[in-house]
Design an enzyme around this catalytic site. Structure first.
Site, PDB file in Angstrom:
ATOM      1  N   TYR A 108       0.947  -1.134  -0.239  1.00  0.00           N
ATOM      2  CA  TYR A 108       0.154   0.013  -0.158  1.00  0.00           C
ATOM      3  C   TYR A 108       0.879   1.283  -0.231  1.00  0.00           C
ATOM      4  CZ  TYR A 108      -3.594   3.381   1.444  1.00  0.00           C
ATOM      5  OH  TYR A 108      -3.847   4.129   2.001  1.00  0.00           O
TER       6      TYR A 108
ATOM      7  N   ASP B 178       9.288   2.870  -0.284  1.00  0.00           N
ATOM      8  CA  ASP B 178       8.180   3.364   0.729  1.00  0.00           C
ATOM      9  C   ASP B 178       8.324   3.194   2.529  1.00  0.00           C
ATOM     10  OD1 ASP B 178       6.034   4.282   2.059  1.00  0.00           O
ATOM     11  OD2 ASP B 178       4.117   3.544   0.652  1.00  0.00           O
TER      12      ASP B 178
ATOM     13  N   LYS C 123       4.427   8.662   9.949  1.00  0.00           N
ATOM     14  CA  LYS C 123       3.999   8.298  10.464  1.00  0.00           C
ATOM     15  C   LYS C 123       5.293   8.775  11.698  1.00  0.00           C
ATOM     16  CE  LYS C 123       1.944   4.366   8.661  1.00  0.00           C
ATOM     17  NZ  LYS C 123       0.592   4.174   9.218  1.00  0.00           N
TER      18      LYS C 123
END
Ligand code: PLP
Length: 463
Positions: A180, A275, A303
């Site tokens: 994702y 990523d 994050k």
């Protein structure tokens, strides 16, 4: 949080549905001392939320669709714990989906935020705090010579994709099934094996045109990547992947896979992008790329580098990053990007992570947790596998090994749903989907782990 965790979720709405979840659970030994487990206030709040927001949430996986039953509504978080509006206390292994690596609402982070907030919440102008966090990121992450801050991981991935295309003057992108990269159109390609190179969109509203250049390969399978390169000579702008997968459940990379991707991209004149929105500063202080010793051309983050406030970032080689506006012609912008609050929370969090022993602690606690859960489950006859890299971990209800998304779908998701609800009732908050990873923090203690394993032993007898 991966869209397909919702789309592919089991349709389980088993014995712990909405009605059942409000009952009083007196018998179960809760992992944390608290009141009997009731969710009356959570249920009322969530029922109202459903009339106000689609599915009652601001982000889909939170709605517990994958595991059945209603979510509990949080009231507050501190350290390794969360409390819901009914005052149930949980040992939290979600950690706001990764950012809470030093524990929730850390005193030092809060003190720094309180100090900076008096100077204003957003400047919309350069601030010295951006330089501080940028330098910390550049010093720590091998691939990053320059960085652009955004407000979310999605924005960072959108920016990096445009950059890969702008730099190479090519359009096609290789991603991996089950990885994702945020919810931008081009990344929303599910692509099971039958449509692996057709780039069919994953969600209504995504135009075919947006995904026709997105080609999907199989994780941990270099041959599938090679085949796409061979079929599209000179057309691939880049390869993007989660260097440790957290969005198909937890899946570790074969180190030879990462090394092979580095070689293949270089050979074909394509860019390699890790990523690291989830893995950045979680797997090690230099991210997964430092841990595995493979340096990509570009990296996305989020994050942890926001310390619990909204932040994303992309960075990489200077010659590539200098294409980004206003240094270069590739446009990307953000009203709140680099705001002083988010920068401060990120700086404080990274400072704390620099303390010796941080990653050893995250590793030791995660290993203890996974070993304990697997032993308890197997002792009750459940087929299980799982593992961790540093403070990122996961389990599957299948024999394994799980090397890619297809393997992950062999897990018994109905059993996962029962496991999830029974652990919740015992005061352990796990990600509400089989297709998500778990996150350890430095605030967790060995006692928390032992209590979690004790709860798991009880649960494995009844699921
Ligand atoms: C690997 C990865 N990339 C990108 C994203 C998107 O980040 P955000 O939710 O901040 O938009 C996520 C979110 O979980 C992620 O795990």
């Amino acid at each position: 949080m991966w869209l397909s965790a919702v789309l592919l979720s089991s349709s389980f709405t088993g014995p712990h549905g909405a009605a059942a979840s409000s009952r009083v659970q007196r018998s179960a030994a809760r992992a944390v001392a608290t009141e009997p487990f009731t969710t009356t206030k959570s249920n009322a709040c969530f029922n109202e939320a459903k009339t106000l927001m689609p599915g009652g949430v601001s982000s889909p996986v939170r709605a517990f669709k994958s595991v059945g039953g209603d979510p509990v509504v949080f009231d507050r978080v501190k350290g390794a714990y969360a409390w819901d509006v009914d005052n149930n206390k949980y040992i939290d292994y979600v950690g706001s989906w990764g950012p809470a690596i030093i524990g929730h609402a850390d005193d030092e982070v809060l003190a720094a935020l309180k100090k900076v907030i008096d100077k204003g919440t957003s400047f919309g102008a350069p601030s010295a705090l951006e330089n501080v966090l940028a330098k910390m990121v550049i010093d720590a992450v091998p691939s990053v010579e320059m960085v652009r801050f955004t407000n979310s991981g999605t924005e960072a991935c959108m920016g990096v994709l445009r950059l890969m295309r702008a730099y190479t003057k090519r359009e096609k992108l290789i991603k991996f099934e089950g990885c994702y990269h945020g919810h931008a159109d081009s990344f929303l390609v599910q692509a099971g094996s039958g449509v692996a190179t057709l780039g069919l969109p994953d969600s209504p509203g995504v135009p075919q045109g947006a995904t026709k250049s997105t080609l999907c390969a199989k994780y941990n399978d270099l041959k599938s990547v090679e085949a796409i390169f061979d079929a599209n000579p000179g057309e691939i702008a880049g390869v993007i992947l989660e260097p440790v997968v957290g969005n198909s459940g937890f899946i570790a990379p074969d180190p030879a896979f990462l090394a092979g991707l580095r070689e293949l991209t270089t050979k074909h004149g394509a860019l390699l992008c890790f990523d690291e929105v989830m893995t950045g500063f979680r797997i090690s202080y230099g991210c997964a790329q430092k841990y595995y010793g493979i340096t990509p051309d570009l990296t996305t983050m989020g994050k942890v580098i926001g310390g619990g406030l909204p932040v994303g970032a992309y960075g990489g080689r200077k010659d590539i990053m200098e294409m980004v506006a206003p240094a270069g012609p590739m446009y990307q912008a953000g009203t709140l990007s680099g705001n002083p609050l988010a920068m401060t929370a990120g700086i404080k969090t990274l400072e704390r992570l620099q303390k010796p022993g941080t990653y050893e602690k995250l590793t030791a606690l995660s290993e203890r947790l996974i070993a304990g859960i697997l032993a308890a489950g197997r002792a009750e006859g459940h087929d299980m596998c799982g593992g961790n890299v540093s403070g990122m971990f996961g389990i599957f209800f299948c024999k394994g090994p799980v090397k890619n998304f297809e393997d992950a779908t062999k897990s018994d998701t109905a059993k996962f749903a029962r496991w999830h609800r029974a652990m919740l009732e015992r005061g352990v908050y796990l990600a509400p989907s089989q297709y998500e990873a778990g996150f350890m923090s430095t605030a967790h203690t060995e006692e928390d782990i032992d209590k979690t394993i004790a709860a798991a032993r009880e649960v494995f007898k009844i699921i």
